[in-house]
Design a protein around this motif. Structure first.
Motif, short mmCIF file in Angstrom:
data_model
loop_
_atom_site.label_atom_id
_atom_site.label_comp_id
_atom_site.label_asym_id
_atom_site.label_seq_id
_atom_site.Cartn_x
_atom_site.Cartn_y
_atom_site.Cartn_z
N UNK A 68 8.97 8.10 -1.34
CA UNK A 68 7.88 7.15 -1.11
C UNK A 68 8.19 5.81 -1.77
N UNK A 69 8.72 5.86 -3.00
CA UNK A 69 9.05 4.63 -3.69
C UNK A 69 10.15 3.86 -2.95
N UNK A 70 11.12 4.55 -2.42
CA UNK A 70 12.17 3.88 -1.65
C UNK A 70 11.58 3.16 -0.44
N UNK A 71 10.60 3.78 0.21
CA UNK A 71 9.94 3.11 1.33
C UNK A 71 9.27 1.82 0.87
N UNK A 72 8.60 1.88 -0.26
CA UNK A 72 7.92 0.69 -0.78
C UNK A 72 8.93 -0.39 -1.17
N UNK A 73 10.02 0.00 -1.80
CA UNK A 73 11.05 -0.97 -2.18
C UNK A 73 11.61 -1.67 -0.96
N UNK A 74 11.77 -0.92 0.14
CA UNK A 74 12.34 -1.47 1.37
C UNK A 74 11.33 -2.20 2.23
N UNK A 75 10.07 -2.21 1.78
CA UNK A 75 9.04 -2.91 2.54
C UNK A 75 8.56 -2.14 3.75
N UNK A 76 8.79 -0.84 3.76
CA UNK A 76 8.38 -0.01 4.90
C UNK A 76 6.94 0.48 4.71
N UNK A 77 6.30 0.84 5.80
CA UNK A 77 4.94 1.35 5.75
C UNK A 77 4.95 2.81 5.32
N UNK A 78 4.11 3.15 4.38
CA UNK A 78 3.95 4.54 3.93
C UNK A 78 2.76 5.13 4.67
N UNK A 79 3.00 6.09 5.53
CA UNK A 79 1.93 6.65 6.36
C UNK A 79 0.90 7.42 5.55
N UNK A 80 1.36 8.12 4.50
CA UNK A 80 0.44 8.93 3.69
C UNK A 80 0.55 8.47 2.24
N UNK A 81 -0.22 7.45 1.83
CA UNK A 81 -0.10 6.93 0.47
C UNK A 81 -0.59 7.89 -0.60
N UNK A 82 -1.51 8.80 -0.23
CA UNK A 82 -1.99 9.82 -1.16
C UNK A 82 -1.51 11.16 -0.62
N UNK A 83 -0.44 11.68 -1.20
CA UNK A 83 0.22 12.88 -0.65
C UNK A 83 -0.09 14.09 -1.52
N UNK A 84 -0.85 15.02 -0.97
CA UNK A 84 -1.25 16.24 -1.67
C UNK A 84 -0.27 17.36 -1.29
N UNK A 85 0.53 17.82 -2.25
CA UNK A 85 1.50 18.88 -2.00
C UNK A 85 0.97 20.26 -2.35
N UNK A 86 -0.29 20.32 -2.81
CA UNK A 86 -0.93 21.61 -3.01
C UNK A 86 -0.38 22.40 -4.17
N UNK A 87 -0.68 23.71 -4.16
CA UNK A 87 -0.30 24.61 -5.26
C UNK A 87 -0.34 26.03 -4.72
N UNK A 88 0.14 26.98 -5.53
CA UNK A 88 0.15 28.39 -5.13
C UNK A 88 -0.11 29.27 -6.34
N UNK A 89 -1.05 30.17 -6.22
CA UNK A 89 -1.30 31.13 -7.30
C UNK A 89 -0.33 32.29 -7.17
N UNK A 90 0.52 32.46 -8.17
CA UNK A 90 1.52 33.53 -8.18
C UNK A 90 0.92 34.70 -8.98
N UNK A 91 0.41 35.69 -8.25
CA UNK A 91 -0.29 36.81 -8.89
C UNK A 91 0.72 37.86 -9.33
N UNK A 92 0.69 38.18 -10.63
CA UNK A 92 1.59 39.19 -11.18
C UNK A 92 0.77 40.17 -12.03
#
Length: 352
Positions: free
Chosen positions: A325-349
Motif C-alpha cells: 500500500x505504501x509503495x502505491x502511495x509513493x508512486x502516486x497510485x490510487x489505493x482502492x481500499x485505504x482501510x484494509x481489514x485482514x481479520x483474525x482467526x481463533x486457533x482452538x487448542x
C-alpha cells in the motif's frame, strides 16, 4: 530509441553494463541491454504497470542479469525525497513485530527501498522524537504502529507530505491509510468462545496497557456485560511490560483471590505461557478447572502443556500488505481500499 521498432534488435552486450567512472550499473545500462528506452526502463523499475508485458519482462531480465539496484541519490534528487522508508514499531523483542518487520523489509527491498527502523518502546515521547528526527531526512514513506499520537505529531506527518500507512489497527477515517484488524472484535470472539465453553467467571489480564490492549479489554467487557457475567474484580491490568513472569503472577493472584475463576483471557501469549506454567506448579488442571486463552498465536503455543488456544493475528500479512500500500502511495497510485481489514482467526487448542 523507439521501443516498438527495437523489439527485433539484438540487445546491447552485457559488457556495457557498468559505467567507467563508478563501476555502478546504471538505468541506461539496463535499457541498453533490454533494448528499450531509458524512460521505459525507469517505468518498469519504478513498478509502473503501463508498460507492455513483453517489454517489462525484458527490463526485469536485464535488471537481474546486471545486478542493477536503483541509485538512492538519483532518486532523491528526482523526487526531493530520500530513498528510504521509516518503520516505527514498539519492540523488537516481540515476535509479532519482528514478523511484521520482516515482511515489510522483503517487499521494500525488492522495490529498491531500504528501511530505517525506530523502536518506540511504547513511549509517546520517544516516538515523537523519532518521528521528528526521521522526517527531517525526508523519507519516501512511513509505516507506523497504531494511531495513538498527539495532534502535534499528526500535524508534523501531514505537513511533511510523507505517504504514511498505519498497521495493526483500523480507522473509520478513509483519509488514514491502514492495514490491520479490529482488536475489539477479536477480543469479543475470545469472550464468546469462553462463554460457549460454559465459563462464567472469566478474568481479563492485560499488560503494557497500550491502545490495542485497552481495545481488547473493551471488547471483552462488552460481551461479558451483555451476558450478565462481567465482574470488574476479575480484571488484572498492569502497565508493566508483558512477560511470562507477569502472567504467572496474574494467574496466581487471580485464582487465589477468586477460587471460582473458570476462565482467563490473556492479552498476549507470553502472559498465557506464564499462566500455564504456574497452573502446573499449583496443581490446577487446565482446562478442567479453568480455561486459558492467549492473543496473537505466536510460535510455541502448540508445544505448551496443554496446547494454548489463542487468537491469531495476521502480522506477516499485515506487513506485506502495508508495504505494498505504501509503495502505491509513493508512486502516486490510487489505493482502492485505504482501510484494509485482514481479520483474525481463533486457533482452538486444548487449553480451553
Amino acid at each position: 530509441m523507439n521501443d516498438a521498432s527495437s523489439s527485433n534488435r539484438r540487445p546491447a552486450a552485457a559488457s556495457r553494463g557498468r559505467t567507467r567512472a563508478t563501476g555502478r550499473v546504471t538505468l541506461a545500462d539496463v535499457a541498453a541491454l533490454a533494448g528499450v528506452s531509458p524512460i521505459t526502463a525507469s517505468r518498469v523499475v519504478a513498478g509502473k504497470t503501463t508498460v507492455r508485458q513483453e517489454l517489462a519482462e525484458r527490463v526485469q531480465a536485464a535488471v537481474a542479469q546486471l545486478g542493477y539496484r536503483p541509485d538512492p541519490s538519483a532518486r532523491a534528487l528526482a523526487s526531493a525525497k530520500s530513498s528510504h522508508v521509516v518503520v516505527l514499531i514498539p519492540l523488537l523483542s516481540n515476535t509479532l513485530f519482528t514478523e511484521l518487520l520482516e515482511s515489510v523489509q522483503n517487499v521494500m527491498w525488492d522495490a529498491g527501498y531500504p528501511i530505517f527502523v525506530g523502536i518506540t518502546q511504547y513511549q509517546p515521547a520517544r516516538e515523537a522524537a523519532l518521528l521528528e528526527s526521521y522526517l527531517s531526512h525526508r523519507p519516501a514513506g512511513l509505516i507506523l504502529t497504531g494511531f495513538d499520537r498527539s495532534e502535534a505529531q499528526r500535524r508534523l506527518i501531514a505537513d511533511s507530505s510523507t505517504p504514511c500507512v498505519h498497521v495493526m489497527e483500523l480507522s473509520p477515517d478513509p483519509a488514514l491509510y491502514c492495514v490491520g484488524l479490529s482488536q475489539r472484535e477479536a477480543a469479543q470472539t475470545v469472550a464468546q468462545h469462553l462463554l460457549a465453553r460454559g465459563r462464567r467467571r472469566i478474568a481479563f489480564v492485560g499488560a503494557q496497557l497500550d491502545p490495542r490492549t485497552l481495545e481488547r479489554a473493551e471488547g471483552f467487557r462488552s460481551v461479558l456485560s451483555a451476558a450478565g457475567c462481567h465482574d470488574p474484580r476479575l480484571e488484572f491490568l498492569d502497565d508493566r511490560p508483558s512477560s511470562a513472569a507477569l502472567g504467572a503472577e496474574a494467574f496466581r493472584r487471580l485464582i487465589t483471590a477468586h477460587p471460582d475463576l473458570d476462565g482467563v483471557f490473556f492479552c498476549n501469549d507470553d502472559l498465557a505461557h506464564g499462566a500455564l506454567l504456574e497452573a502446573l506448579r499449583m496443581g490446577i488442571p487446565v482446562p478442567d478447572r479453568v480455561s486459558v486463552v492467549g492473543f496473537n498465536d505466536l510460535p510455541g503455543n502448540e508445544q505448551m502443556l496443554p496446547a494454548l488456544t489463542s487468537l491469531r493475528t495476521p502480522r506477516r500479512e499485515v506487513g506485506e500488505a502495508a508495504a505494498r500500500m505504501l509503495l502505491q502511495l509513493i508512486r502516486g497510485e490510487t489505493v482502492d481500499t485505504p482501510v484494509l481489514d485482514l481479520g483474525f482467526e481463533l486457533k482452538i487448542r486444548a487449553s480451553s
